[in-house]
Design a protein around this motif. Sequence first.
Motif, PDB file in Angstrom:
ATOM      1  N   GLN A  43       0.575  -1.142   0.076  1.00  0.00           N
ATOM      2  CA  GLN A  43      -0.189   0.075  -0.084  1.00  0.00           C
ATOM      3  C   GLN A  43       0.911   1.191  -0.011  1.00  0.00           C
ATOM      4  O   GLN A  43       2.044   1.364   0.780  1.00  0.00           O
ATOM      5  CB  GLN A  43      -0.957  -0.191   1.074  1.00  0.00           C
ATOM      6  CG  GLN A  43      -1.847   1.231   1.512  1.00  0.00           C
ATOM      7  CD  GLN A  43      -2.657   1.316   2.558  1.00  0.00           C
ATOM      8  OE1 GLN A  43      -2.573   0.228   3.276  1.00  0.00           O
ATOM      9  NE2 GLN A  43      -3.453   2.300   2.752  1.00  0.00           N
ATOM     10  N   ILE A  44       0.358   2.242  -0.824  1.00  0.00           N
ATOM     11  CA  ILE A  44       1.266   3.714  -0.921  1.00  0.00           C
ATOM     12  C   ILE A  44       0.798   4.430   0.513  1.00  0.00           C
ATOM     13  O   ILE A  44      -0.436   4.687   0.784  1.00  0.00           O
ATOM     14  CB  ILE A  44       1.041   4.294  -1.845  1.00  0.00           C
ATOM     15  CG1 ILE A  44       1.508   3.731  -3.128  1.00  0.00           C
ATOM     16  CG2 ILE A  44       1.130   5.842  -1.587  1.00  0.00           C
ATOM     17  CD1 ILE A  44       1.329   4.550  -4.580  1.00  0.00           C
ATOM     18  N   LYS A  45       1.613   4.638   1.238  1.00  0.00           N
ATOM     19  CA  LYS A  45       1.401   5.387   2.584  1.00  0.00           C
ATOM     20  C   LYS A  45       1.154   6.868   2.185  1.00  0.00           C
ATOM     21  O   LYS A  45       0.383   7.725   2.897  1.00  0.00           O
ATOM     22  CB  LYS A  45       2.633   5.487   3.561  1.00  0.00           C
ATOM     23  CG  LYS A  45       2.463   6.005   4.793  1.00  0.00           C
ATOM     24  CD  LYS A  45       3.534   5.546   5.768  1.00  0.00           C
ATOM     25  CE  LYS A  45       3.259   6.108   7.211  1.00  0.00           C
ATOM     26  NZ  LYS A  45       4.398   5.473   8.150  1.00  0.00           N
ATOM     27  N   SER A  46       1.917   7.750   1.243  1.00  0.00           N
ATOM     28  CA  SER A  46       1.723   9.041   0.894  1.00  0.00           C
ATOM     29  C   SER A  46       2.247   9.205  -0.639  1.00  0.00           C
ATOM     30  O   SER A  46       3.171   8.652  -0.939  1.00  0.00           O
ATOM     31  CB  SER A  46       2.213   9.860   1.932  1.00  0.00           C
ATOM     32  OG  SER A  46       3.486   9.903   2.240  1.00  0.00           O
ATOM     33  N   GLY A  47       1.880  10.230  -1.125  1.00  0.00           N
ATOM     34  CA  GLY A  47       2.170  10.478  -2.310  1.00  0.00           C
ATOM     35  C   GLY A  47       1.279   9.670  -3.395  1.00  0.00           C
ATOM     36  O   GLY A  47       0.439   9.165  -3.110  1.00  0.00           O
ATOM     37  N   ASP A  58       5.913  11.454   8.363  1.00  0.00           N
ATOM     38  CA  ASP A  58       4.937  10.638   7.586  1.00  0.00           C
ATOM     39  C   ASP A  58       3.654  11.225   8.196  1.00  0.00           C
ATOM     40  O   ASP A  58       2.669  11.154   7.148  1.00  0.00           O
ATOM     41  CB  ASP A  58       5.201   9.294   8.477  1.00  0.00           C
ATOM     42  CG  ASP A  58       6.215   8.553   7.830  1.00  0.00           C
ATOM     43  OD1 ASP A  58       7.042   9.084   6.875  1.00  0.00           O
ATOM     44  OD2 ASP A  58       6.628   7.352   8.331  1.00  0.00           O
ATOM     45  N   HIS A  59       3.429  11.587   9.207  1.00  0.00           N
ATOM     46  CA  HIS A  59       1.873  12.209   9.682  1.00  0.00           C
ATOM     47  C   HIS A  59       1.382  13.162   9.000  1.00  0.00           C
ATOM     48  O   HIS A  59       0.250  13.402   8.442  1.00  0.00           O
ATOM     49  CB  HIS A  59       1.945  12.221  11.266  1.00  0.00           C
ATOM     50  CG  HIS A  59       0.569  12.748  11.698  1.00  0.00           C
ATOM     51  ND1 HIS A  59       0.316  13.922  11.849  1.00  0.00           N
ATOM     52  CD2 HIS A  59      -0.351  11.933  12.058  1.00  0.00           C
ATOM     53  CE1 HIS A  59      -0.985  13.994  12.438  1.00  0.00           C
ATOM     54  NE2 HIS A  59      -1.394  12.905  12.452  1.00  0.00           N
ATOM     55  N   LYS A  92      13.080   0.414   4.930  1.00  0.00           N
ATOM     56  CA  LYS A  92      12.896   1.121   6.178  1.00  0.00           C
ATOM     57  C   LYS A  92      13.911   1.990   6.542  1.00  0.00           C
ATOM     58  O   LYS A  92      13.446   3.046   7.308  1.00  0.00           O
ATOM     59  CB  LYS A  92      12.819   0.100   7.151  1.00  0.00           C
ATOM     60  CG  LYS A  92      12.222   0.449   8.647  1.00  0.00           C
ATOM     61  CD  LYS A  92      12.274  -0.757   9.860  1.00  0.00           C
ATOM     62  CE  LYS A  92      11.806  -0.052  10.935  1.00  0.00           C
ATOM     63  NZ  LYS A  92      11.728  -1.159  12.085  1.00  0.00           N
ATOM     64  N   SER A  93      15.171   2.131   6.385  1.00  0.00           N
ATOM     65  CA  SER A  93      15.988   2.844   6.777  1.00  0.00           C
ATOM     66  C   SER A  93      15.989   4.337   6.266  1.00  0.00           C
ATOM     67  O   SER A  93      16.219   5.323   6.599  1.00  0.00           O
ATOM     68  CB  SER A  93      17.517   2.485   6.370  1.00  0.00           C
ATOM     69  OG  SER A  93      17.677   2.473   5.026  1.00  0.00           O
ATOM     70  N   GLU A  97       3.997   1.752   2.457  1.00  0.00           N
ATOM     71  CA  GLU A  97       3.917   1.182   3.861  1.00  0.00           C
ATOM     72  C   GLU A  97       5.071   0.128   4.245  1.00  0.00           C
ATOM     73  O   GLU A  97       5.323   0.170   5.422  1.00  0.00           O
ATOM     74  CB  GLU A  97       2.518   0.741   3.965  1.00  0.00           C
ATOM     75  CG  GLU A  97       1.088   1.504   3.717  1.00  0.00           C
ATOM     76  CD  GLU A  97       0.851   2.078   5.332  1.00  0.00           C
ATOM     77  OE1 GLU A  97       2.020   2.102   6.164  1.00  0.00           O
ATOM     78  OE2 GLU A  97      -0.054   3.016   5.205  1.00  0.00           O
ATOM     79  N   LYS A  98       5.397  -0.561   3.483  1.00  0.00           N
ATOM     80  CA  LYS A  98       6.608  -1.582   3.704  1.00  0.00           C
ATOM     81  C   LYS A  98       7.337  -1.359   2.354  1.00  0.00           C
ATOM     82  O   LYS A  98       7.067  -0.903   1.525  1.00  0.00           O
ATOM     83  CB  LYS A  98       5.964  -2.973   4.088  1.00  0.00           C
ATOM     84  CG  LYS A  98       4.963  -3.382   3.015  1.00  0.00           C
ATOM     85  CD  LYS A  98       4.321  -4.748   3.543  1.00  0.00           C
ATOM     86  CE  LYS A  98       3.555  -5.436   2.744  1.00  0.00           C
ATOM     87  NZ  LYS A  98       2.889  -6.219   2.885  1.00  0.00           N
TER      88      LYS A  98
END
Length: 434
Positions: free
Chosen positions: A19-23, A185-186, A68-69, A41-42
Amino acid sequence: MKSIIIALFLLAPLFVSAQIKSGPMLGYSEMKEVLVWIQTEKSAEVSLRYWEKGDKNIHKTDPVKTEKSQAFIARIIADEVSMGKKYEYEVWVNRKKVSFDYPLEFQTQELWQWRKDPPAFSFIFGTCNYVNEEATDRPGRPYGGADEVYAAMYDKKPDFMLWGGDNFYYREPDYTRTGMIHRNDHARAVKSMQPLLANVHHYAIWDDHDYGPNDSDRSFPLKQTSLEMFKMYWGNPNYIFPNEGITGKFQWADVEFFLMDDRWNKAPNELNDPNKDYWGQKQMNWLLDALISSKASFKVIVNGGQVVSPAKVFENMANYEGERNQLLKELKNRNIPGVLFLTGDRHISDLNKLERPGTYPLYDLTVSPMTAGKADAVKLDYNETLVPGTLLQERAFSKIEVSGPLKDRTMTITLFNVKGEVLWTKAIKSTELN
């Protein structure tokens, strides 16, 4: 048969769409490339497919693996583009197309020099964007609100947006790398912001709240981590001092934008020395040199705090009178035309105009806040530089349009409320700034 099953098993993760978290968010636009920013998301493989509008000749980027880094961020360069074109694009995650309920388009800049007058264009300018989060907000009434402003800005169809600092607000739990990633992120994942991110190119500076704590200065111990975050989450085209702040520069058509850093070198507010650092001499020298070599019709200096107003309040540059006096003196001595300022920080909006004997006036447009809490003007704001009728104490953003022939360009500034309704308009001609 067994070998086929094993092969399919090994490839299976590539077919599970993360899943795309943002953008996606558009970063800089140049004649030969465009930056597109995407966060998953991952861990995932992310790529783009894009084509010129009206032409189905599809271009593909190599996949970029998010880690993740790096907060699962992909920064993808679309480099098979032509000058002065508009493109539609798709985002592919783990070899699957991701669907969006709004269009995805970007553009390249036009080669107009030596050929014709520069193209007309427009951009949005805003500052002070607070995104509520109950777990870390102060008790009581939420400080942020009015996120309908993102749709209002998107509806204006600008070519790009310029974020003028305090683009989000770090809170007390955020002062670790983990906390800073969470805050970025938020703020970036606001659902109503996504169409604006995906279809308008974005450039940014920072101010105190998206650099560190309130009124933070050069002593902030996590400044290198703040810089790492800025470079991860924004898509500016360059950094003049790679490991010393966010100073940069870009051009759109015949206008150049000088992105200043009013935090990295800034002395504490409490230091009682009229010659204390604001930008610092290294940055000041770069700015003055870059201005004198610029041929732009308008030279727009973008800064977190107000520059032109003489009001020694809050973090206006007037409190750093040695550097302010140097700047004003050198702009006149070097006979640099076309300079004006875009600023934020104050949680009020106004236009200041400094008359200068023997040369043209300096304008400073302050637009603040977008979604953060509004503030009241103070008595010193009503001084001789304030353009009557421009001081407003409500959430707002501006649209700035540049048009006309090369030798007589017009910059039209319109201030809007969060619903997109006009508050005031002011036109400034390039011939006035000579």
